[in-house]
Design a protein around this motif. Sequence first.
Motif, PDB file in Angstrom:
ATOM      1  N   ARG A 165      38.526  40.643  38.905  1.00  0.00           N
ATOM      2  CA  ARG A 165      39.744  40.031  38.375  1.00  0.00           C
ATOM      3  C   ARG A 165      39.954  37.940  38.578  1.00  0.00           C
ATOM      4  O   ARG A 165      40.711  37.807  38.386  1.00  0.00           O
ATOM      5  N   ARG A 186      41.047  36.179  35.773  1.00  0.00           N
ATOM      6  CA  ARG A 186      42.495  35.755  35.411  1.00  0.00           C
ATOM      7  C   ARG A 186      43.267  35.482  36.331  1.00  0.00           C
ATOM      8  O   ARG A 186      44.204  35.154  35.822  1.00  0.00           O
ATOM      9  N   ALA A 187      42.943  35.488  37.320  1.00  0.00           N
ATOM     10  CA  ALA A 187      43.151  34.585  38.580  1.00  0.00           C
ATOM     11  C   ALA A 187      42.623  32.789  38.820  1.00  0.00           C
ATOM     12  O   ALA A 187      42.877  32.551  39.508  1.00  0.00           O
ATOM     13  N   ALA A 188      43.925  32.218  37.597  1.00  0.00           N
ATOM     14  CA  ALA A 188      44.129  31.474  37.260  1.00  0.00           C
ATOM     15  C   ALA A 188      45.343  30.031  37.527  1.00  0.00           C
ATOM     16  O   ALA A 188      45.702  31.224  38.168  1.00  0.00           O
TER      17      ALA A 188
END
Lengths: 304, 407
Positions: free
Chosen positions: B398, B401-403
Amino acid sequence: MADERAVTAEHLVKRYEQRRVVDGVDLSVPAGSIYGVLGPNGAGKTTTLRMLLGIIEPDEGHRTLLGHINPREASDRVGYLPEERGLYPAMKAKEAIAFMGALRGLDWAEGRRRAVTMLEEAGLGHAADEKIRKLSKGMAQLVQLLGSVVHRPDLIVLDEPFSGLDPVNQEKLEALILAERDRGATILFSTHIMAHAERLCDRLAIIAGGRRRFEGTVDDARATLPSRVRYVPHHPAPAIAQLLPADAVADGGAWRFQLPDGGIEPLLVPLIDAGYGIAGLTIERPGLHDAFVRIVGQHAEKAA
Amino acid sequence: MNNFRHAIRQAMTIARRDFVATVYTPVFLLFLFAPVLIGSISAIGGIGAASMGDGVADKARIVAIVPAQVAPAMIAQDKRLRAMFPRDFRPSTLSIVAPSADPAKQARAAIDDMRFDVGGVLYGDLTRPQLLVPAIDRYTAPYLEALAQATLSADAPRIVATRHEAIRARASIGGQHQSGFIAVFGIFFLTLFLAGQVVGTMAEERNTKVIEVLAAAVPLEAVFAGKLVGMFGVAVLFVGFWGAVLLSLGQWLPPTAAQAIGDLAPAIGAPTFALLFAAYFSLAYLLLGSVFLGIGAQASSQREIQMLSLPITIVQVGMFALASAAARHPESWVARFAEVFPLSSPFAMAGRAANSATLWPHALALVWQLLWVALFIWTGARLFRRGVLQSGSTPFWRRSRAAPISG
């Protein structure tokens, strides 16, 4: 002792899925103080406290708790009242307090003895042998609070301790917090009710949008806003506005405006000379509530 | 070490709370007396033990030590007499052995033959035969006597055999296998009853929000261990109560039943077997309990916990079936697999204790099983921390995607 820090946090970050709910919070809580963490709902207060206590791990940043990098190593010296209160409904009040003490290293029998004393002091002596499920919500909350301090911790962390309490119990809680501070404990609590913070906090931090927006004393927070003046002339007239600052607005028979940088005195002489006189003059210092609304509001404007 | 002791103390605090909260309720009495209501399971156990005995029928023998010239007649008579018995009551296979200089010694050696369970030995002159039979065996002696009579000529006078009681120097293979099955079934029965109780124990903490208090004060591994030990205390109380009841009832058993129980002779010896049974019951409970606790902790509602009961029962029955197969064929690869696979290991090793006198594999197995208990607790706590408390680092799949979206 004055230089000691009970809690420090450096750039704490916590992400849930793609959202940074805590986004680089720094805290420094002096030992022996009452420290408030203020913020609107969803600001990241609870997540910050849970990271400080080691319930959850930060994704970034560092923290120390009573000098320990690993909060677990200090757990016996910490008391914690979570936002979501939780007690075993089938337990008696004194057993619940003793159990919470036992989790923190207090002998069970000693915890039971202290529980009875503390319940009596809190006016709940009659409930010592009552099961939690039979207590009112407020009483159960006080029982849990007593459970979080029964082992006489050096640091007490209270997450929204006043929510759900009636005014009488809120007062009891304030007294207990002050008593614990006098005993030498450090109290770190979160709230969004400004009145309590204003009365209790030696220092406070305001968190909004996962970031710390302010840190300082209550007076420091108030000082972020200028004082307001309420002037009531003896002989009101519309022309009086020409002698008042540009931001002055009429409020019934009175005028309100921000205290000028040079103070109020330079304004008063022309008003008296012009014959308007002074029936009333009040300089109103902004409250913590106003400072909070402004600080949080500024963040909301930026975010928008 | 200090941290470890600290965690142990915290775990014991939680265990004590759970034990008291469970035992000091009226519902516990219902739980305690539940076995009275399920005699059917005992019946299943009885059938299983009997089938385990059947499994060793090919190793059961009766022996006749007679001269070679008598053998054909005896074999023919054995065939004729045997046919008169219903299938399930036929005597064991007859082995004919030529006599040596000391047939009595030869008969004792046959009884102690490790390869077979010899139910009786006929030797000496057929007109005055000698019978060496274990006290437990009530049918072999009359059959051998009748066989000797039938082997003699039809007009021979009626013979009277002299009977000698055989005392085995070792446990019978059938007795070992039956002991093995009883051990496997006993542990299965107890864990079926008791380990499932652990599944919903974290639900109380989640529903009452106490988990937040516990998680702040105690490492989650200690919370899990404490809950497991607390419920294990309940299990020990349960087993202790029923153990005492059964021991008291044992005094009133008829002599034949007592003799039958006496034939249940584990290879490793009764006292060691009892100790190993207790150890393997504890580990079976802790192993299955730690898995169920970890899985149950993920459930967020009573409905989800109820839905978990089916797969949990299936796992338990699966481990029982595996260990039963291992006890039936102690030298097979199934047995080795069941002994090594963590969830079936306590069952299978209890069966092994009944079938083999070697002690060291048990020491190894106990350490192996304890390691898995620790691993299951650690994994359960980790999953709980990540899934329920939403702590821990973001999984690598993940991270991309963890911006950050704020600030």
